[in-house]
Write a protein that holds these residues in place. Structure first.
Motif, PDB file in Angstrom:
ATOM      1  N   TYR A  18     -38.954  14.099  -9.474  1.00 41.86           N
ATOM      2  CA  TYR A  18     -38.175  15.256  -9.026  1.00 41.86           C
ATOM      3  C   TYR A  18     -36.699  14.915  -8.868  1.00 41.86           C
ATOM      4  O   TYR A  18     -35.837  15.749  -9.082  1.00 41.86           O
ATOM      5  CB  TYR A  18     -38.733  15.820  -7.720  1.00 41.86           C
ATOM      6  N   HIS A  20     -35.211  12.884 -10.854  1.00 43.08           N
ATOM      7  CA  HIS A  20     -34.707  12.926 -12.223  1.00 43.08           C
ATOM      8  C   HIS A  20     -34.500  14.363 -12.703  1.00 43.08           C
ATOM      9  O   HIS A  20     -33.596  14.634 -13.491  1.00 43.08           O
ATOM     10  CB  HIS A  20     -35.625  12.142 -13.169  1.00 43.08           C
ATOM     11  N   LEU A  22     -33.377  16.645 -10.833  1.00 42.16           N
ATOM     12  CA  LEU A  22     -32.040  16.906 -10.291  1.00 42.16           C
ATOM     13  C   LEU A  22     -30.980  16.273 -11.202  1.00 42.16           C
ATOM     14  O   LEU A  22     -29.988  16.916 -11.546  1.00 42.16           O
ATOM     15  CB  LEU A  22     -31.896  16.296  -8.903  1.00 42.16           C
ATOM     16  N   LEU A  26     -27.754  17.974 -13.077  1.00 37.44           N
ATOM     17  CA  LEU A  26     -26.413  17.526 -12.709  1.00 37.44           C
ATOM     18  C   LEU A  26     -25.668  16.990 -13.932  1.00 37.44           C
ATOM     19  O   LEU A  26     -24.483  17.282 -14.118  1.00 37.44           O
ATOM     20  CB  LEU A  26     -26.504  16.456 -11.608  1.00 37.44           C
ATOM     21  N   TRP A  61     -21.028  13.838  -6.488  1.00 36.54           N
ATOM     22  CA  TRP A  61     -21.526  13.620  -5.118  1.00 36.54           C
ATOM     23  C   TRP A  61     -22.998  14.018  -5.016  1.00 36.54           C
ATOM     24  O   TRP A  61     -23.782  13.361  -4.316  1.00 36.54           O
ATOM     25  CB  TRP A  61     -20.682  14.383  -4.090  1.00 36.54           C
ATOM     26  N   GLY A  62     -23.392  15.082  -5.725  1.00 40.91           N
ATOM     27  CA  GLY A  62     -24.809  15.441  -5.751  1.00 40.91           C
ATOM     28  C   GLY A  62     -25.638  14.309  -6.336  1.00 40.91           C
ATOM     29  O   GLY A  62     -26.741  14.019  -5.865  1.00 40.91           O
ATOM     30  N   ALA A  65     -26.407  11.484  -3.835  1.00 47.58           N
ATOM     31  CA  ALA A  65     -27.513  11.817  -2.927  1.00 47.58           C
ATOM     32  C   ALA A  65     -28.844  11.795  -3.673  1.00 47.58           C
ATOM     33  O   ALA A  65     -29.871  11.376  -3.122  1.00 47.58           O
ATOM     34  CB  ALA A  65     -27.277  13.189  -2.299  1.00 47.58           C
ATOM     35  N   ALA A  66     -28.835  12.219  -4.935  1.00 47.05           N
ATOM     36  CA  ALA A  66     -30.064  12.221  -5.729  1.00 47.05           C
ATOM     37  C   ALA A  66     -30.597  10.797  -5.931  1.00 47.05           C
ATOM     38  O   ALA A  66     -31.814  10.581  -5.954  1.00 47.05           O
ATOM     39  CB  ALA A  66     -29.821  12.892  -7.077  1.00 47.05           C
ATOM     40  N   ARG A  68     -30.416   8.379  -3.760  1.00 47.56           N
ATOM     41  CA  ARG A  68     -31.099   7.969  -2.529  1.00 47.56           C
ATOM     42  C   ARG A  68     -32.388   8.755  -2.327  1.00 47.56           C
ATOM     43  O   ARG A  68     -33.390   8.232  -1.857  1.00 47.56           O
ATOM     44  CB  ARG A  68     -30.160   8.126  -1.330  1.00 47.56           C
ATOM     45  N   PHE A  69     -32.367  10.029  -2.713  1.00 47.96           N
ATOM     46  CA  PHE A  69     -33.580  10.855  -2.613  1.00 47.96           C
ATOM     47  C   PHE A  69     -34.690  10.278  -3.497  1.00 47.96           C
ATOM     48  O   PHE A  69     -35.844  10.173  -3.089  1.00 47.96           O
ATOM     49  CB  PHE A  69     -33.245  12.289  -3.029  1.00 47.96           C
TER      50      PHE A  69
ATOM     51  N   SER B 107     -34.868  22.835 -10.053  1.00 44.13           N
ATOM     52  CA  SER B 107     -34.644  21.497  -9.488  1.00 44.13           C
ATOM     53  C   SER B 107     -34.408  21.585  -7.982  1.00 44.13           C
ATOM     54  O   SER B 107     -34.847  20.702  -7.230  1.00 44.13           O
ATOM     55  CB  SER B 107     -33.495  20.787 -10.193  1.00 44.13           C
ATOM     56  N   LEU B 121     -32.809  11.124   4.046  1.00 42.65           N
ATOM     57  CA  LEU B 121     -31.489  11.664   3.711  1.00 42.65           C
ATOM     58  C   LEU B 121     -30.769  12.127   4.969  1.00 42.65           C
ATOM     59  O   LEU B 121     -31.390  12.630   5.901  1.00 42.65           O
ATOM     60  CB  LEU B 121     -31.632  12.858   2.760  1.00 42.65           C
ATOM     61  N   HIS B 128     -24.591  17.507   0.006  1.00 43.15           N
ATOM     62  CA  HIS B 128     -24.120  17.175  -1.341  1.00 43.15           C
ATOM     63  C   HIS B 128     -25.012  17.816  -2.399  1.00 43.15           C
ATOM     64  O   HIS B 128     -24.529  18.355  -3.405  1.00 43.15           O
ATOM     65  CB  HIS B 128     -24.119  15.653  -1.550  1.00 43.15           C
ATOM     66  N   SER B 132     -23.664  20.756  -4.715  1.00 42.18           N
ATOM     67  CA  SER B 132     -23.504  20.491  -6.146  1.00 42.18           C
ATOM     68  C   SER B 132     -24.210  21.583  -6.959  1.00 42.18           C
ATOM     69  O   SER B 132     -23.646  22.102  -7.936  1.00 42.18           O
ATOM     70  CB  SER B 132     -24.040  19.109  -6.513  1.00 42.18           C
TER      71      SER B 132
END
Lengths: 200, 149
Positions: A18, A20, A22, A26, A61-62, A65-66, A68-69, B107, B121, B128, B132
């Motif tokens: 999931y 990926h 994202l 992006l 920036w998204g 975070a992705a 780390r998610f 997504s 998180l 973010h 985004s």
């Protein structure tokens, strides 16, 4: 937000997948942003250039975070559940996100912008600096997750296939090779603007 | 059958050529859904946000024209059995603007649903990801409106 001290219900493979999903969105958005940025700079359209810079910055920036998610499980779970799906017999060895067609297209677009980045008018400098900061963070977060899963010395799957696993770790490659390359495309030569090291 | 990493990339049918070559046109249905998406607040409880996103996807699949794309490997029906109906499958025969609207919602929904199982998180990280995807949707709408001026 789930209490992190409770037992997690995360399925590492689904979490990786999931994240990926994202990334795919992006990266496709980043292609749009860079395509439009190139057009705006060629046409000296500063309003459109700022919009495109700001979009790219938000999407970078998204992505941080992705990262780390998508890695929110242990190294042991990554090794036993996620990593086996990236190699034989299901897939040829050397699996890497570098194989993504969209990712390659994005890098090519950034490289087409280099001469523009080096000659930006003053009105675009603030947007450009925000863009660079976010781009830097993307690579640092990628290196961070590599270190989490393969350690500071561990190679990537691609490096193992290339036989370069003993020379430099995956995280170090990201910082010294890939980040340096992309920051150069982004108009930053030699010195990392965010630290005192000399482009390391 | 567990989807392997290669299938993951096959499923995300590369949209590069379409993104670079095509104008970001949004059909009227997709435009309305994009506006609805932007009205969703991150301050909603996650379950409520998730419900809204499911409704938007339902609305998209009922109102936005387009056919499911063909993917050679793996067999798409097997994947649909493994995953629930909102599995991320790009309908590449749509125009690129509409595709991206669907991709953004899909997504975000995946992210929200799975994050409720556990995460580390920070609120900034959530911000973010939310920001985004919203900024991309806003950008698509702004381009559409600029093209129509």
């Amino acid at each position: 937000m789930i209490n992190i001290h409770e037992k997690s219900m995360i399925d590492p493979y689904k979490r990786w997948m999931y994240a990926h999903h994202l990334f795919f969105v992006l990266i496709q958005g980043l292609i749009v942003a860079h395509r439009d940025l190139l057009k705006a700079l060629e046409e000296h359209n500063r309003g459109s250039a700022i919009s495109a810079f700001n979009l790219a910055t938000n999407l970078f920036w998204g992505s941080t975070a992705a990262f780390r998610f998508g890695t929110d499980y242990s190294a042991e779970e990554y090794d036993s559940i996620v990593r086996p799906t990236m190699g034989p017999p299901d897939y040829s060895s050397g699996f890497s996100d570098l194989q993504s067609v969209d990712h390659s297209a994005l890098l090519i677009l950034i490289s087409k912008l280099t001469s523009h980045f080096k000659n930006l008018p003053n009105e675009l400098q603030a947007a450009y600096q925000g863009y660079l900061s976010a781009l830097h963070a993307v690579y640092e977060n990628h290196a961070y997750v590599c270190e989490k899963f393969v350690g500071r010395k561990g190679p990537s799957l691609l490096q193992k296939t290339q036989g370069s696993e003993k020379s430099v770790s995956a995280a170090e490659s990201i910082r010294t090779v890939y980040k340096k390359r992309t920051m150069k495309y982004a108009g930053v030569e030699n010195q990392c603007p965010f630290s005192n090291d000399e482009g390391k | 059958m567990k989807t392997n990493a290669a299938e993951l990339f096959a499923i995300n049918f590369p949209l590069t050529k379409k993104i670079i070559d095509e104008e970001m046109v949004l059909s009227p249905g997709a435009k309305e859904i994009a506006h609805d998406f932007l009205s969703l607040s991150r301050d909603f409880p996650l379950e409520k946000l998730e419900k809204h996103l499911y409704r938007l996807l339902d609305k998209y699949q009922k109102t936005v024209p387009g056919k499911m794309g063909k993917i050679d490997q793996p067999d798409i029906s097997e994947l649909q059995k493994e995953h629930e109906r909102y599995f991320y499958i790009t309908r590449y025969e749509n125009n690129i603007g509409d595709l991206m609207v669907e991709n953004i919602i899909q997504s975000y929904l995946r992210f929200l649903s799975d994050s409720q199982l556990g995460h580390h998180l920070t609120p900034i990280d959530f911000g973010h990801i939310d920001s985004s995807l919203k900024s991309l949707m806003q950008y698509l709408l702004s381009k559409e409106e600029a093209n129509n001026d």
